[in-house]
Motif scaffolding. Structure first.
Motif, PDB file in Angstrom:
ATOM      1  N   GLU A  85       0.056   5.327 -13.249  1.00 32.10           N
ATOM      2  CA  GLU A  85       0.040   4.322 -14.315  1.00 32.10           C
ATOM      3  C   GLU A  85      -1.232   4.432 -15.156  1.00 32.10           C
ATOM      4  O   GLU A  85      -1.184   4.335 -16.386  1.00 32.10           O
ATOM      5  CB  GLU A  85       0.156   2.915 -13.721  1.00 32.10           C
ATOM      6  CG  GLU A  85       0.202   1.819 -14.762  1.00 32.10           C
ATOM      7  CD  GLU A  85       1.396   1.917 -15.693  1.00 32.10           C
ATOM      8  OE1 GLU A  85       1.253   1.500 -16.868  1.00 32.10           O
ATOM      9  OE2 GLU A  85       2.450   2.417 -15.275  1.00 32.10           O
ATOM     10  N   SER A 128       2.969   3.893   2.817  1.00 34.23           N
ATOM     11  CA  SER A 128       3.157   2.878   1.790  1.00 34.23           C
ATOM     12  C   SER A 128       1.891   2.723   0.952  1.00 34.23           C
ATOM     13  O   SER A 128       1.952   2.638  -0.276  1.00 34.23           O
ATOM     14  CB  SER A 128       3.531   1.547   2.446  1.00 34.23           C
ATOM     15  OG  SER A 128       3.644   0.537   1.483  1.00 34.23           O
ATOM     16  N   SER A 129       0.734   2.699   1.599  1.00 36.45           N
ATOM     17  CA  SER A 129      -0.539   2.588   0.885  1.00 36.45           C
ATOM     18  C   SER A 129      -0.773   3.799   0.000  1.00 36.45           C
ATOM     19  O   SER A 129      -1.215   3.669  -1.142  1.00 36.45           O
ATOM     20  CB  SER A 129      -1.699   2.450   1.878  1.00 36.45           C
ATOM     21  OG  SER A 129      -1.582   1.252   2.599  1.00 36.45           O
ATOM     22  N   HIS A 140       2.824   2.160   7.243  1.00 33.76           N
ATOM     23  CA  HIS A 140       1.846   1.445   6.419  1.00 33.76           C
ATOM     24  C   HIS A 140       0.971   2.429   5.642  1.00 33.76           C
ATOM     25  O   HIS A 140       0.710   2.232   4.458  1.00 33.76           O
ATOM     26  CB  HIS A 140       0.973   0.547   7.302  1.00 33.76           C
ATOM     27  CG  HIS A 140      -0.087  -0.167   6.542  1.00 33.76           C
ATOM     28  ND1 HIS A 140       0.183  -1.219   5.706  1.00 33.76           N
ATOM     29  CD2 HIS A 140      -1.419   0.042   6.463  1.00 33.76           C
ATOM     30  CE1 HIS A 140      -0.936  -1.639   5.152  1.00 33.76           C
ATOM     31  NE2 HIS A 140      -1.920  -0.892   5.593  1.00 33.76           N
ATOM     32  N   ASN A 152       1.514   5.755  -1.283  1.00 39.64           N
ATOM     33  CA  ASN A 152       2.477   5.696  -2.388  1.00 39.64           C
ATOM     34  C   ASN A 152       2.023   4.707  -3.452  1.00 39.64           C
ATOM     35  O   ASN A 152       2.157   4.972  -4.651  1.00 39.64           O
ATOM     36  CB  ASN A 152       3.865   5.322  -1.880  1.00 39.64           C
ATOM     37  CG  ASN A 152       4.528   6.453  -1.125  1.00 39.64           C
ATOM     38  OD1 ASN A 152       4.150   7.606  -1.265  1.00 39.64           O
ATOM     39  ND2 ASN A 152       5.510   6.116  -0.309  1.00 39.64           N
ATOM     40  N   ARG A 153       1.485   3.549  -3.024  1.00 43.29           N
ATOM     41  CA  ARG A 153       0.981   2.572  -3.993  1.00 43.29           C
ATOM     42  C   ARG A 153      -0.196   3.141  -4.779  1.00 43.29           C
ATOM     43  O   ARG A 153      -0.288   2.980  -5.995  1.00 43.29           O
ATOM     44  CB  ARG A 153       0.547   1.286  -3.286  1.00 43.29           C
ATOM     45  CG  ARG A 153       1.679   0.322  -3.028  1.00 43.29           C
ATOM     46  CD  ARG A 153       1.176  -1.064  -2.649  1.00 43.29           C
ATOM     47  NE  ARG A 153       0.178  -1.075  -1.603  1.00 43.29           N
ATOM     48  CZ  ARG A 153       0.437  -1.090  -0.304  1.00 43.29           C
ATOM     49  NH1 ARG A 153       1.679  -1.099   0.114  1.00 43.29           N
ATOM     50  NH2 ARG A 153      -0.538  -1.104   0.571  1.00 43.29           N
ATOM     51  N   ALA A 169       1.060   5.627  -7.292  1.00 41.91           N
ATOM     52  CA  ALA A 169       1.724   4.934  -8.401  1.00 41.91           C
ATOM     53  C   ALA A 169       0.690   4.323  -9.349  1.00 41.91           C
ATOM     54  O   ALA A 169       0.853   4.379 -10.575  1.00 41.91           O
ATOM     55  CB  ALA A 169       2.663   3.855  -7.868  1.00 41.91           C
ATOM     56  N   GLU A 170      -0.368   3.756  -8.793  1.00 43.89           N
ATOM     57  CA  GLU A 170      -1.417   3.182  -9.635  1.00 43.89           C
ATOM     58  C   GLU A 170      -2.129   4.268 -10.433  1.00 43.89           C
ATOM     59  O   GLU A 170      -2.432   4.080 -11.617  1.00 43.89           O
ATOM     60  CB  GLU A 170      -2.413   2.403  -8.778  1.00 43.89           C
ATOM     61  CG  GLU A 170      -1.834   1.113  -8.225  1.00 43.89           C
ATOM     62  CD  GLU A 170      -2.773   0.399  -7.282  1.00 43.89           C
ATOM     63  OE1 GLU A 170      -3.965   0.747  -7.223  1.00 43.89           O
ATOM     64  OE2 GLU A 170      -2.310  -0.530  -6.592  1.00 43.89           O
TER      65      GLU A 170
END
Length: 83
Positions: A37, A26-27, A23, A29-30, A33-34
């Motif tokens: 962006e 995953s957090s 978890h 990585n998110r 990614a944000e």
């Protein structure tokens, strides 16, 4: 369990630790990614990032000092540091 897969709480703890680690990754990585962006959506931010990546150590230290000064001035202007 009878087949020997689980031995007391040890496997349960390992499973929970694995889920927590997954978890967290995953957090992270998110979030990355944000951030990517946001940088891609602003050409000026992308240029600034490239300049930072190519900068010498001395320039990076100067940028950090400048940023701290700006931060401190903003805090004192808002009355946060006033007593």
């Amino acid at each position: 369990m009878a087949n020997g897969i689980f031995h007391g709480g040890e496997c349960d703890r390992d499973h929970v630790a694995l889920r927590v680690e997954t978890h967290a990754r995953s957090s992270a990585n998110r979030a990355a990614a944000e951030l990517d962006e946001l940088i891609r959506s602003s050409p000026a931010a992308d240029d600034h990032l490239v300049q930072i990546e190519r900068a010498e150590e001395k320039e990076l230290v100067e940028r950090v000092r400048d940023q701290i000064e700006v931060h401190d001035s903003l805090r004192s202007d808002d009355g946060v540091d006033k007593k």
